[in-house]
Design a protein around this motif. Sequence first.
Motif, PDB file in Angstrom:
ATOM      1  N   GLY A   1     -55.517  30.732 -40.333  1.00  0.00           N
ATOM      2  CA  GLY A   1     -54.233  31.530 -40.957  1.00  0.00           C
ATOM      3  C   GLY A   1     -53.765  32.540 -39.796  1.00  0.00           C
ATOM      4  N   THR A   2     -54.796  33.020 -38.951  1.00  0.00           N
ATOM      5  CA  THR A   2     -54.487  33.946 -38.030  1.00  0.00           C
ATOM      6  C   THR A   2     -53.658  33.195 -36.827  1.00  0.00           C
ATOM      7  OG1 THR A   2     -56.609  35.208 -38.499  1.00  0.00           O
ATOM      8  CG2 THR A   2     -55.580  35.770 -36.386  1.00  0.00           C
ATOM      9  N   ALA A   3     -54.089  31.940 -36.608  1.00  0.00           N
ATOM     10  CA  ALA A   3     -53.417  31.381 -35.397  1.00  0.00           C
ATOM     11  C   ALA A   3     -51.898  31.185 -35.734  1.00  0.00           C
ATOM     12  CB  ALA A   3     -54.117  29.797 -35.124  1.00  0.00           C
ATOM     13  N   LYS A   4     -52.036  30.783 -36.958  1.00  0.00           N
ATOM     14  CA  LYS A   4     -50.253  30.700 -37.317  1.00  0.00           C
ATOM     15  C   LYS A   4     -49.616  32.035 -37.389  1.00  0.00           C
ATOM     16  CE  LYS A   4     -47.079  29.276 -40.913  1.00  0.00           C
ATOM     17  NZ  LYS A   4     -46.218  30.604 -40.604  1.00  0.00           N
TER      18      LYS A   4
ATOM     19  N   GLU B   1     -44.030  23.369 -26.233  1.00  0.00           N
ATOM     20  CA  GLU B   1     -44.576  22.384 -25.368  1.00  0.00           C
ATOM     21  C   GLU B   1     -45.807  23.264 -24.706  1.00  0.00           C
ATOM     22  OE1 GLU B   1     -41.342  21.250 -22.827  1.00  0.00           O
ATOM     23  OE2 GLU B   1     -40.417  20.101 -24.190  1.00  0.00           O
ATOM     24  N   LEU B   2     -47.079  22.840 -24.819  1.00  0.00           N
ATOM     25  CA  LEU B   2     -47.979  23.541 -24.466  1.00  0.00           C
ATOM     26  C   LEU B   2     -48.625  22.839 -23.001  1.00  0.00           C
ATOM     27  CD1 LEU B   2     -49.558  25.740 -25.947  1.00  0.00           C
ATOM     28  CD2 LEU B   2     -51.522  23.999 -26.358  1.00  0.00           C
TER      29      LEU B   2
ATOM     30  N   GLU C   1     -49.967  21.433 -34.465  1.00  0.00           N
ATOM     31  CA  GLU C   1     -49.455  21.159 -35.986  1.00  0.00           C
ATOM     32  C   GLU C   1     -48.580  22.302 -36.241  1.00  0.00           C
ATOM     33  OE1 GLU C   1     -53.016  21.683 -38.009  1.00  0.00           O
ATOM     34  OE2 GLU C   1     -53.536  19.707 -37.507  1.00  0.00           O
ATOM     35  N   TYR C   2     -48.628  23.482 -35.381  1.00  0.00           N
ATOM     36  CA  TYR C   2     -47.450  24.357 -35.654  1.00  0.00           C
ATOM     37  C   TYR C   2     -45.813  23.980 -35.295  1.00  0.00           C
ATOM     38  CZ  TYR C   2     -45.226  29.120 -35.495  1.00  0.00           C
ATOM     39  OH  TYR C   2     -44.551  30.013 -35.426  1.00  0.00           O
TER      40      TYR C   2
ATOM     41  N   PHE D   1     -57.835  25.178 -30.504  1.00  0.00           N
ATOM     42  CA  PHE D   1     -56.440  25.843 -30.417  1.00  0.00           C
ATOM     43  C   PHE D   1     -55.414  24.816 -30.480  1.00  0.00           C
ATOM     44  CE2 PHE D   1     -52.981  27.920 -28.264  1.00  0.00           C
ATOM     45  CZ  PHE D   1     -52.623  28.677 -29.478  1.00  0.00           C
ATOM     46  N   THR D   2     -55.632  23.781 -29.381  1.00  0.00           N
ATOM     47  CA  THR D   2     -54.693  22.879 -28.818  1.00  0.00           C
ATOM     48  C   THR D   2     -53.960  22.171 -30.298  1.00  0.00           C
ATOM     49  OG1 THR D   2     -55.490  22.699 -26.802  1.00  0.00           O
ATOM     50  CG2 THR D   2     -54.232  20.819 -27.680  1.00  0.00           C
TER      51      THR D   2
END
Length: 202
Positions: A175-178, A48-49, A43-44, A37-38
């Motif tokens: 795709g779902t993460a986006k 700032e994570l 990439e998104y 996920f990181t």
Amino acid sequence: MSDTTSTPTPPAVPLRIAFIIGSSREGRFAPVVADWFTTQAAEYGGIELDTIDVAGLQLPTVHPDWGTPPTPELAALAARVADADGYVILTPEYNHSFPASLKTFIDLHHTEWEAKAVGFVSYGGVGGGLRAVEQLRLVLTELHCASVREIVSFHNGWDHFDEGGKAYEVDGAIGTAKVMLDQLTWWARALRTARASHPYKS
């Protein structure tokens, strides 16, 4: 003659998103999904994570009484939760729910969660952690936190990663993460603007 020059739009301030890894079990699978996920969040862009791993925290086994000054460690942790514009919680599913360590972490904070957006990444067996997420929604709604609809869920999660942690057969999850991040960032940005102009009162 009119001046047709325009003032450049200032760049958007990145959203501060706390990524909370909710598993503390020995031999846990969480770091594999967390690394994946990181990468998706990087990439998104525009985020700032701040990764908060519950397994690395010294959480109290007995909750302090209301009004008790927090320890320096807990005060620093609360500041990180408060500073976030939104959250992504990574959770496994234990007995149709989420881990006790994650509940302890959530319950140590209150106003820090208010009027913020939260998204979820889950994993588990055939249920993919979805029942844990549904229970998290109930808890976080009580804390005035707004959850987004889309969930990144890995059903039989270990089947999607090789022994080295490399992901495969995850096109749908990407795709779902986006979509989840689209929803999360929209709400996080809208709520950040709202809090700045009109402080939230619970």
